[in-house]
Design a protein around this motif. Structure first.
Motif, PDB file in Angstrom:
ATOM      1  N   ALA A 296       0.863  -1.352  -0.006  1.00  0.00           N
ATOM      2  CA  ALA A 296      -0.121  -0.089   0.076  1.00  0.00           C
ATOM      3  C   ALA A 296       0.887   1.174   0.128  1.00  0.00           C
ATOM      4  O   ALA A 296       0.645   2.062  -0.804  1.00  0.00           O
ATOM      5  CB  ALA A 296      -1.028  -0.043   1.275  1.00  0.00           C
ATOM      6  N   ALA A 297       2.029   1.244   0.712  1.00  0.00           N
ATOM      7  CA  ALA A 297       2.955   2.325   0.763  1.00  0.00           C
ATOM      8  C   ALA A 297       3.578   2.689  -0.571  1.00  0.00           C
ATOM      9  O   ALA A 297       3.729   3.812  -1.120  1.00  0.00           O
ATOM     10  CB  ALA A 297       3.979   2.014   1.714  1.00  0.00           C
ATOM     11  N   MET A 298       3.817   1.512  -1.389  1.00  0.00           N
ATOM     12  CA  MET A 298       4.057   1.673  -2.666  1.00  0.00           C
ATOM     13  C   MET A 298       3.183   2.220  -3.573  1.00  0.00           C
ATOM     14  O   MET A 298       3.742   2.943  -4.495  1.00  0.00           O
ATOM     15  CB  MET A 298       4.735   0.440  -3.172  1.00  0.00           C
ATOM     16  CG  MET A 298       5.823  -0.343  -2.539  1.00  0.00           C
ATOM     17  SD  MET A 298       6.435  -1.940  -3.148  1.00  0.00           S
ATOM     18  CE  MET A 298       6.574  -1.583  -4.702  1.00  0.00           C
ATOM     19  N   GLN A 299       2.110   1.815  -3.370  1.00  0.00           N
ATOM     20  CA  GLN A 299       1.185   2.354  -4.241  1.00  0.00           C
ATOM     21  C   GLN A 299       0.848   3.745  -4.032  1.00  0.00           C
ATOM     22  O   GLN A 299       0.672   4.667  -5.130  1.00  0.00           O
ATOM     23  CB  GLN A 299      -0.348   1.581  -3.834  1.00  0.00           C
ATOM     24  CG  GLN A 299      -1.366   1.912  -4.883  1.00  0.00           C
ATOM     25  CD  GLN A 299      -2.663   1.363  -4.406  1.00  0.00           C
ATOM     26  OE1 GLN A 299      -3.019   0.930  -3.033  1.00  0.00           O
ATOM     27  NE2 GLN A 299      -3.718   1.435  -5.218  1.00  0.00           N
ATOM     28  N   GLN A 300       0.915   4.290  -2.893  1.00  0.00           N
ATOM     29  CA  GLN A 300       0.862   5.664  -2.452  1.00  0.00           C
ATOM     30  C   GLN A 300       2.067   6.412  -3.072  1.00  0.00           C
ATOM     31  O   GLN A 300       1.985   7.483  -3.460  1.00  0.00           O
ATOM     32  CB  GLN A 300       0.532   5.893  -1.077  1.00  0.00           C
ATOM     33  CG  GLN A 300      -0.622   5.520  -0.369  1.00  0.00           C
ATOM     34  CD  GLN A 300      -1.846   5.986  -1.144  1.00  0.00           C
ATOM     35  OE1 GLN A 300      -1.836   7.352  -1.390  1.00  0.00           O
ATOM     36  NE2 GLN A 300      -2.913   5.197  -1.577  1.00  0.00           N
ATOM     37  N   ALA A 301       3.281   5.990  -2.867  1.00  0.00           N
ATOM     38  CA  ALA A 301       4.583   6.438  -3.289  1.00  0.00           C
ATOM     39  C   ALA A 301       4.625   6.797  -4.803  1.00  0.00           C
ATOM     40  O   ALA A 301       5.280   7.557  -5.361  1.00  0.00           O
ATOM     41  CB  ALA A 301       5.652   5.986  -2.668  1.00  0.00           C
ATOM     42  N   PHE A 302       4.339   5.704  -5.531  1.00  0.00           N
ATOM     43  CA  PHE A 302       4.474   5.766  -7.042  1.00  0.00           C
ATOM     44  C   PHE A 302       3.565   6.264  -7.708  1.00  0.00           C
ATOM     45  O   PHE A 302       3.598   6.837  -9.021  1.00  0.00           O
ATOM     46  CB  PHE A 302       5.107   4.336  -7.513  1.00  0.00           C
ATOM     47  CG  PHE A 302       6.370   3.820  -7.123  1.00  0.00           C
ATOM     48  CD1 PHE A 302       7.553   4.423  -7.649  1.00  0.00           C
ATOM     49  CD2 PHE A 302       6.488   2.937  -5.981  1.00  0.00           C
ATOM     50  CE1 PHE A 302       8.896   3.977  -7.120  1.00  0.00           C
ATOM     51  CE2 PHE A 302       7.746   2.720  -5.442  1.00  0.00           C
ATOM     52  CZ  PHE A 302       8.741   3.186  -5.927  1.00  0.00           C
ATOM     53  N   HIS A 303       2.179   6.106  -7.443  1.00  0.00           N
ATOM     54  CA  HIS A 303       1.048   6.404  -8.542  1.00  0.00           C
ATOM     55  C   HIS A 303       1.553   6.007  -9.874  1.00  0.00           C
ATOM     56  O   HIS A 303       1.389   6.663 -10.864  1.00  0.00           O
ATOM     57  CB  HIS A 303       0.931   7.922  -8.642  1.00  0.00           C
ATOM     58  CG  HIS A 303       0.624   8.345  -7.262  1.00  0.00           C
ATOM     59  ND1 HIS A 303      -0.440   8.341  -6.529  1.00  0.00           N
ATOM     60  CD2 HIS A 303       1.491   9.369  -6.264  1.00  0.00           C
ATOM     61  CE1 HIS A 303      -0.567   9.054  -5.425  1.00  0.00           C
ATOM     62  NE2 HIS A 303       0.721   9.850  -5.197  1.00  0.00           N
ATOM     63  N   PHE A 304       1.593   4.647  -9.778  1.00  0.00           N
ATOM     64  CA  PHE A 304       2.200   3.902 -11.138  1.00  0.00           C
ATOM     65  C   PHE A 304       1.326   3.397 -11.791  1.00  0.00           C
ATOM     66  O   PHE A 304       0.468   2.427 -11.134  1.00  0.00           O
ATOM     67  CB  PHE A 304       3.417   2.897 -10.768  1.00  0.00           C
ATOM     68  CG  PHE A 304       3.867   2.310 -11.958  1.00  0.00           C
ATOM     69  CD1 PHE A 304       4.469   2.814 -12.910  1.00  0.00           C
ATOM     70  CD2 PHE A 304       3.900   0.897 -11.896  1.00  0.00           C
ATOM     71  CE1 PHE A 304       4.825   1.943 -13.909  1.00  0.00           C
ATOM     72  CE2 PHE A 304       4.296   0.026 -12.893  1.00  0.00           C
ATOM     73  CZ  PHE A 304       4.927   0.776 -14.058  1.00  0.00           C
TER      74      PHE A 304
END
Length: 310
Positions: A296-304
């Motif tokens: 979830a943190a990756m999802q928020q960090a990258f908006h990829f």
């Protein structure tokens, strides 16, 4: 390509003797000979009958054909299993022996020739050459090896039925041998006639399927999975080769499917082949609360959005 049931074509059981096969062929050949038959498909049937007889009259071809089993029926779509003929010892050098179907050529094209049809044998003559396909490990081609190879030589017994006799030979596998290459074993073919020298045995090399490596000529391919952070940030990882593991530097921002070359790490030769590392990305499972939080943190960090290009 359609499977051909040669026993059905000749109208004989799979247990038929050599005499029964010959008799059935002669009867059908007379019936469908294009010069005498009134049947509309006489020429095609005559060729089909001749092709079936070409296989079933010769112990080596018949035994190899039988080895494929009985799970196919005439007319079904068919592809010969890989290396279906490995371990069978055939007589003759091969060559073009007639106008045969794609089915026949796919299996027996290299064995279709040889010396036949002679009314009498000379007093002195060199023995026929034999050939067989043998399976070796890829690692043996990297290092060279001495291996015992067991071959099956089909023959006809006293009752006219096909049997196989095994023989085991010690074979030196040279370093750098490639798939499809032939090794000659002098004097291991058929005995000569009179004072003639024995023929030779030619072994065609094929590699056993490997759980890690694929081979293309001199080059070798291996799939190597990376963690997402190794692919994104770069890393140094251990990579297997048939000759031992080596370290490989992964450049940053390496994408799945990229090929990284290890020059000279393919099959030994002059020049040596290369080893290609095909990159894959292995995702850690999201099977704990901590792992799901990390994703979830990756999802928020990258908006990829990986599908942005659709």
């Amino acid at each position: 390509m359609k499977y051909k049931d040669y026993y059905e074509i000749l109208g004989v059981p799979r247990t038929a003797t050599e005499a029964e096969i010959k008799g059935a062929y002669r009867k059908l050949a007379r019936k469908y000979h294009p010069d005498v038959s009134k049947e509309s498909d006489a020429e095609a049937r005559f060729k089909e009958i001749g092709e079936a007889y070409q296989v079933l009259k010769e112990p080596d071809k018949r035994a190899a054909y039988d080895n494929m089993g009985t799970q196919w029926q005439g007319g079904q779509d068919f592809q010969p299993p890989p290396n279906w003929d490995a371990g069978f010892e055939f007589n003759g050098r091969g060559g073009n022996a007639g106008d045969f179907s794609d089915f026949f050529e796919s299996m027996f094209g290299a064995q279709a020739g040889g010396a036949r049809g002679r009314s009498r044998r000379p007093m002195h003559a060199q023995g026929e050459d034999h050939h067989a396909k043998v399976m070796i490990d890829l690692e043996d081609a990297y290092r060279g090896a001495s291996r015992n190879v067991t071959l099956r030589m089909p023959m006809t017994d006293a009752s006219g039925r096909v049997t196989t006799q095994e023989r085991t030979l010690s074979v030196n596998i040279p370093k750098g041998v490639r798939e499809g290459q032939h090794l000659r074993l002098s004097g291991q073919g058929s005995p000569g006639v009179g004072q003639g020298q024995p023929g030779d045995l030619y072994l065609e090399i094929a590699f056993r399927p490997h759980r890690l490596f694929r081979v293309d000529e001199r080059d070798v391919y291996v799939d190597v999975p990376l963690a997402p952070w190794e692919a994104a940030l770069g890393a140094t990882v251990d990579v297997p080769t048939p000759d031992g593991s080596v370290q490989l530097t992964i450049p940053p921002n390496t994408s799945a499917g990229r090929k990284l070359r290890l020059k000279g790490k393919g099959l030994p030769s002059n020049p040596a082949g290369d080893l290609y590392v095909v990159v894959g990305i292995a995702l850690p499972p999201a099977d704990t609360p901590e792992a799901r939080e990390a994703y979830a943190a990756m999802q928020q960090a990258f908006h990829f959005n990986p599908r942005a290009g659709f």
